[in-house]
Design an enzyme around this catalytic site. Structure first.
Site: not given
Ligand code: IMP
Length: 420
Positions: A13, A16, A40-41, A221
C-alpha cells in the site's frame, strides 16, 4: 533504460499503482511477477478511480501490453471478473494481455483453507483469497498450473488427487463431491475467456528484453510482507523483493537495469503482526478528514505510524535500492512537528538494523527524532524548490537515514500531483 523493477519498501500500500501508472507512459510492457488478487492497485484514469487486483494497471493505457508472470498465483474466477469489468469500461485485450502457462491457479478450496486457518488461534490477518494455500501447493509440488487447467484430462486427475489429499479438512467446511462438480463446471465457463491469453511468458519476456523494449516489472505487496525478508510469519507467501523478478518471470539478473523503491512518507500496515511506531498524531490532516485509511483489497482499516527508517533501510539493502519514489507526503501537511523512527530499543539495547527474529521485533520500541512540520498545503506544487523548506528538509533527512535518493515525490492520486 529498458527494464525497471518497481518494489514496495514497507508493508504494501505504498502507492505503487500510481507510480507504475505514471512511469508506464514510457513503457511497452508491464509485468507482474508475484502475488495474486491479494494486491490492490488504485489508479486514477480519465478522472475515474480503478482498483485492479490482478491485471497490471498498464492495461488502462492504450498500446501498452501486460504480462502476468509464472510467479503469480491466479484465481481464474477473479481474473475473468477483472477482464469483464475492464472490457465493460472499453478496455481492449486482444494482443495486450499475456498470462504464463506455468502460473499456479487458485481454486475455491485454497480460499476455504485460507479462511479455515484464519479461524485458528494464531491469525495472520490474510486477505483470505487463497494465496498462501496455493503457494503451499506449488512448493509441495501438488499445485495445478495454467497449462494443466487448459487440459481437461490432466486437470481432472490433478483436481481429484488434491481433493483426496485435502478431504479430511475440507469435509469440515464443505461437501467435497459437490465442490468438485462446481469446480469442473466453473472451468467450462471460464476457460473460453482465458485460454487465448495463455503463453510461455518466459520466452516472450526474454524476447522483448532482447529487442530492447521498455519493460516495468511491478511488485505487489511490499518488502516487509516478503516471505523471506519480511516480518515472518505475518507476511504473504511470495517474494515481492526485486530478486523475485527473476524466479517470477524467467529472466536472468543480468537483464535488470534498474530498481525503484516506492515508500510512503509515513508507515501503514493492514493485517496482524507487530507495528513499532505509534499512531500518527490525530491532528494529521488526512486522518482527521478520513478518520482512517482502508486497504484497497480487504477494506480493512490500516494502522498508521511515523516514518520508520529502520524498516526502509532494510528494504534499501535487500532490494539494492539507489532510488525511491516518495508518496503521500501531503498527508503530513498539518503537523507542527513530525517524528521519524531512527532505531529501536530492545531490552536496553539500541538496534539499528531490522531484527529478523519475531520475538525481538515484537518487543522493539521506536527511538524517534523530531523534526519541524511545514503546516502548509503542498498539493499542486510541481517543483521541488517550491516545497516549503521543512518539507524539503524532511525529504533530505529520509534520504540520509535510509541511504537512497528520492527521485519522485507524489502528493495525490492523479499524475499531475507529482514532482520529478
Ligand atoms: P495474504 O497475502 O492474503 O496471504 O496475506 C498475508 C499478509 O499480507 C496479510 O497481512 C495481508 O494483509 C497482507 N497483504 C497481502 N496483500 C497485500 C497488499 O497488497 N497490501 C497490503 N497488505 C497485503
Amino acid at each position: 533504460m529498458s527494464t525497471l523493477v518497481v518494489v514496495g519498501t514497507q508493508w504494501g500500500d505504498e502507492g505503487k499503482g500510481k507510480v507504475v501508472h505514471l512511469l508506464s507512459e514510457h513503457a511497452d510492457y508491464i509485468v507482474r511477477y508475484q502475488g495474486g488478487n491479494n494486491a490492490g492497485h488504485t489508479v486514477v484514469f480519465d478522472g475515474k478511480e480503478f482498483i485492479l487486483h490482478l491485471i497490471p494497471a498498464g492495461i488502462l493505457e492504450e498500446g501498452k501490453k501486460c504480462i502476468i508472470g509464472n510467479g503469480v498465483v491466479i484465481d481464474p474466477e477473479a481474473l475473468v471478473q477483472e477482464i469483464e469489468f475492464l472490457k465493460g469500461k472499453g478496455i481492449v485485450f486482444k494482443d495486450r494481455l499475456f498470462i504464463s502457462d506455468s502460473a499456479h491457479i487458485i481454486l475455491p478450496y485454497h480460499r476455504f483453507l485460507d479462511r479455515f486457518r484464519e479461524r485458528q488461534k494464531v491469525r495472520l490477518g490474510t486477505t483470505c483469497k487463497g494465496i498462501g494455500p496455493a503457494y503451499s501447493d506449488k512448493v509441495a509440488r501438488v499445485g495445478i498450473r495454467m497449462a494443466e487447467y487448459l487440459n481437461s484430462v490432466i486437470f481432472q486427475d490433478l483436481l481429484n488427487r488434491n481433493l483426496r489429499e485435502k478431504a479430511p479438512i475440507l469435509k469440515k467446511i464443505c461437501k467435497v463431491n459437490q465442490l468438485r462438480r462446481e469446480i469442473l463446471q466453473k472451468r467450462e465457463e471460464l476457460l473460453p475467456q482465458i485460454k487465448g491469453y495463455i503463453v510461455d511468458t518466459s520466452v516472450l519476456i526474454n524476447k522483448i528484453v532482447d529487442q530492447g523494449k521498455s519493460i516495468i516489472f511491478e511488485s505487489a505487496q511490499g518488502t516487509l510482507l516478503d516471505v523471506d525478508f519480511g516480518t515472518y510469519p505475518f507476511v504473504t507467501s511470495s517474494n515481492p523483493v526485486a530478486g523475485g523478478v527473476c524466479a517470477g518471470t524467467g529472466i536472468g539478473p543480468t537483464k535488470i537495469d534498474k530498481v525503484l523503491g516506492v515508500v510512503k512518507a509515513y508507515t501503514t500496515r493492514v493485517g496482524e503482526g507487530p507495528f513499532p511506531t505509534e499512531l500518527l498524531n490525530q491532528t494529521g490532516r488526512y486522518l482527521r478528514e478520513k478518520g482512517k485509511e482502508f486497504g484497497a483489497t480487504t477494506g480493512r482499516s490500516r494502522r498508521c505510524g511515523w516514518f520508520d527508517s529502520v524498516l526502509v533501510r532494510h528494504a534499501v539493502l535487500v532490494n539494492g535500492l539507489k532510488e525511491l519514489a516518495l508518496t503521500k507526503l501531503d498527508v503530513l501537511d498539518n503537523l507542527d512537528s513530525i517524528k521519524i523512527c531512527v532505531a529501536y530499543r530492545h531490552k536496553g539495547e539500541i538496534i539499528r538494523t531490522f531484527p529478523m527474529s519475531r520475538e525481538v521485533f515484537r518487543h522493539c520500541r521506536p527511538v524517534y527524532i523530531e523534526v519541524p512540520g511545514w503546516r502548509k498545503e503542498i498539493k499542486g506544487i510541481q517543483q521541488f524548490s517550491r516545497l516549503p523548506l521543512n518539507a524539503r528538509r524532511y525529504i533530505r533527512k529520509i534520504e540520509e537515514l535510509v541511504g537512497a535518493k528520492i527521485s519522485l515525490i507524489s502528493m495525490g492520486r492523479s499524475k499531475e500531483e507529482t514532482i520529478f
